[in-house]
Design a protein around this motif. Sequence first.
Motif, short mmCIF file in Angstrom:
data_model
loop_
_atom_site.label_atom_id
_atom_site.label_comp_id
_atom_site.label_asym_id
_atom_site.label_seq_id
_atom_site.Cartn_x
_atom_site.Cartn_y
_atom_site.Cartn_z
N TYR A 1 0.99 -0.95 -0.11
CA TYR A 1 -0.02 -0.08 -0.01
C TYR A 1 0.88 1.38 -0.11
O TYR A 1 0.60 2.19 -0.70
CB TYR A 1 -0.96 0.06 1.26
CG TYR A 1 -1.86 1.16 1.26
CD1 TYR A 1 -2.89 1.20 0.15
CD2 TYR A 1 -1.85 1.85 2.53
CE1 TYR A 1 -3.52 2.26 0.40
CE2 TYR A 1 -2.77 2.91 2.33
CZ TYR A 1 -3.67 3.13 1.50
OH TYR A 1 -4.60 4.35 1.34
N ALA A 2 1.75 1.26 0.90
CA ALA A 2 2.80 2.38 0.82
C ALA A 2 3.40 2.54 -0.36
O ALA A 2 3.63 3.57 -0.93
CB ALA A 2 3.82 2.22 2.03
N SER B 1 2.91 1.47 -3.42
CA SER B 1 1.97 1.89 -4.57
C SER B 1 1.69 3.17 -4.57
O SER B 1 1.03 3.76 -5.31
CB SER B 1 1.07 0.75 -4.72
OG SER B 1 0.18 0.90 -3.82
N SER B 2 1.44 3.84 -3.18
CA SER B 2 1.17 5.11 -3.11
C SER B 2 2.48 5.90 -3.42
O SER B 2 1.99 7.28 -3.88
CB SER B 2 0.85 5.51 -1.47
OG SER B 2 -0.25 4.71 -1.09
N ARG C 1 7.18 -0.90 6.20
CA ARG C 1 6.44 0.07 5.54
C ARG C 1 7.08 1.17 5.20
O ARG C 1 7.11 2.12 4.29
CB ARG C 1 5.06 0.17 6.18
CG ARG C 1 4.24 0.93 5.60
CD ARG C 1 2.69 1.04 6.05
NE ARG C 1 2.55 1.45 7.51
CZ ARG C 1 1.44 1.38 8.30
NH1 ARG C 1 0.43 0.76 7.83
NH2 ARG C 1 1.48 1.58 9.32
#
Lengths: 269, 295
Positions: free
Chosen positions: B103-104, B106-107, B153
Motif C-alpha cells: 500500500y505504501a 504503490s502510493s 512499510r
Amino acid sequence: MVSILLFCGFIAAWHLATRGSGEVAKMSPEYAALMGATATQGKSAMPGPFDVGAKLWEHIQRPFYDNGPNDKGLGIQLGYSIARVMIGYLLAVAVAIPLGFLIGMSPLMNKALDPFIQVLKPISPLAWMPLALYTIKDSSLSAIFVIFICSVWPMLLNTSFGVASVRKEWINVARTLEVGTVRRAFTVILPAAAPTILTGMRISIGIAWLVIVAAEMLVGGTGIGYFVWNEWNNLSITNVIIAILTIGIVGMLLDQVLARFTRMVTFPE
Amino acid sequence: MTNDKFISVEAIAKRYPAAGGGQTTIFENLWLSLPRGEFGCVIGHSGCGKTTVLNILAGLDQPTEGAVIVDGQAIEGTSLDRAVIFQSHALLPWRTVMGNVAYAVSSKWRGWDKAKVRAHVQRFIDLVGLTGSENKRPSELSGGMKQRVGIARALSITPKIMLMDEPFSALDALTRGSLQDEVRRICLETGQTTFMITHDVDEAMYLADKIYLMTNGPGAVIAEIVENPLPKDRARIDLHRHPYYYGLRNHIVDFLVTRSKTFTSSNPNHDPLHVPIVRPGIDDASVVPLQANAR
Ligand SMILES: Nc1ncnc2c1ncn2[C@@H]1O[C@H](COP(=O)(O)OP(=O)(O)OP(=O)(O)O)[C@@H](O)[C@H]1O
Ligand SMILES: [Mg+2]
C-alpha cells in the motif's frame, strides 16, 4: 436438535387444538351441506397442520399459475414482492451509502443534514403512502418508494457512523502516504467501515421486508401482502397461514444473505 | 540552506483547551534542529508531549504557534518524504503483511506494475526478517512482528526523514536488539536522517547522535542537547566497555530521575533558542562528579 423437538411439539399441539371439539348442532342434511364441515362435524374453523401441509404441497407444485388478478400462484406473488423490495432497496443503497460517506467524512455536511435526518427518520414509511400515491399515481411505484424511504435511514446512519469512527491511526497512515481523498475513501475508509455499513444494510432489508407486506395490503393488485389480504377476504385461513410461513422464510433467507456478506468483510483486529 | 539544520523546529507551541475554560500549554517556544544524515532522539517522561512534537514534524498535527522547516521549506501537512513509524503499529487489519507494505509502495510510485511493487516490498519484508509471513494478516502476528511490518512499510518508501514514535518499546529484548542493529545499519548506509522518540536510555545511546532531553509537562522544554560522545562505529554488544559509557548513561538517567521535574523552576533563565549542548565524558566537567555519585 432441540429445535426439531420443539417443532414437533408445536405441530402436535396445533393438531390437537384444531382437531374438532365444537358442538355438533342437529340440522337437516341440506342445511348441513350449506354450513360446511365447521358447523356439522364440530371441526374447528382453524385449519390443522395437515390441511396446511396439503395446501402447501399444492402451492409448491404449482407456484406460477395465473388465473387472473385474484388468483395467482404463490411464486408469482412472492416474485412481485421480492422485485419491489429489491428495486427500492438497491435505490436506497445507491443513495444512502454515498451520502453516508459524505456525512461521515465532512463534519460540516453532518451538521447541515442532521436536522433533516432527525425529522425524516421517525416517520413511519406507510405515512408516505398517500403522498406517494398522489404524486406518483402508480401503486407499484408507490410501494417501491415506500421501500426506498424505509430502507434508506438505517443504511445512512450506519454508513455515516462507520465512516466517522474509522480509527484515526489508519487515516493517519493514508495521510502520511499522501493518499488522495478518493483513494483514501476506497482503500481505508470503505474496508474499515464495511462491517458497520453492512450491519445497516442488514437492518434495512429486514425493515423493507416487514414494510412490503403492509404496503401491498394497502395498494393491492399483486404481491404477497395483497395475497394475504385477498385470502383473508376469501376466508381461506389455510392460505393465510401458508403466506405467513412463506414471508417468514423469505425474510430469514434475505437476512442470512446479508449476514454472510457481513462476515465476509469483517476483519479480525 | 544549511545542511546543519536539515530539520528545524522553530518556536512551536501546542495548547489544548483546558477543562476549566482556559488553555493547557503542552509546550511553547520549542526550538530544535537536526543536521542531514543524523539520528536525533527525544527522551522524556510519559505525557510530556513527545508524540505531539513528532506528529507536528510528520504534518499530522499543526502547532498552535511556530513552524517546522525541513530542507529549507516550511512543511505543510504530511509528505511521502517523511515516513512515520507509529507508536501503535497502525497496520490495516484487512490487508496482509505484503498488502500493508505494498500500500505504501504503490502510493509512492503510482506507475509501478504489480510485479515491481511485489519485488520491492519483498526486499523490505526480508530486511526486517519477516520472510515467510507475507500472507499473514496483522491479527495473526505478534506485537513485535507487527512493529516490524510498520518499519518495513516506513523504510520501503525510502523517505528523506524517518520519524519513529517508540518503535521498539513493544518488542522483546532480543528482537529489539536485532532491529536496533538493523535500523542503525540502514541509517548509516543510506545516510538516513532519523528522528526518534524513546523511553529507553540504552536505545538512545546506541542509536542517536543527538539526544534531546525533554522536561515534564505541562510547559515542557528541551532542557539539554546531549551530543553522543561514543564513537560512530560503536557496536551494541560492547557499548558499555567504552570509557564514556557510564558518564553518558548516568547523565541521562539522572536527568530523567530528578532534574526533569525541577528543571523549569531551578533554571528560570533557560533560553529555549540556545539550549546547552553537553558531551558527557568529553568536555562537560559537571558530569564528572555525577559519575562519582553514580548509583
Ligand atoms: N487532543 C488532546 N486534547 C487535550 N490534551 C491532549 C490531546 N492530545 C494530547 N494531549 C495532552 O498532551 C500531552 C502530551 O501528549 P503526548 O501524546 O505527546 O505525550 P507523550 O510524551 O508522547 O507520552 P507517551 O510517552 O506516553 O507516549 C499529554 O499530557 C496529553 O494529555
Ligand atoms: Mg507518545
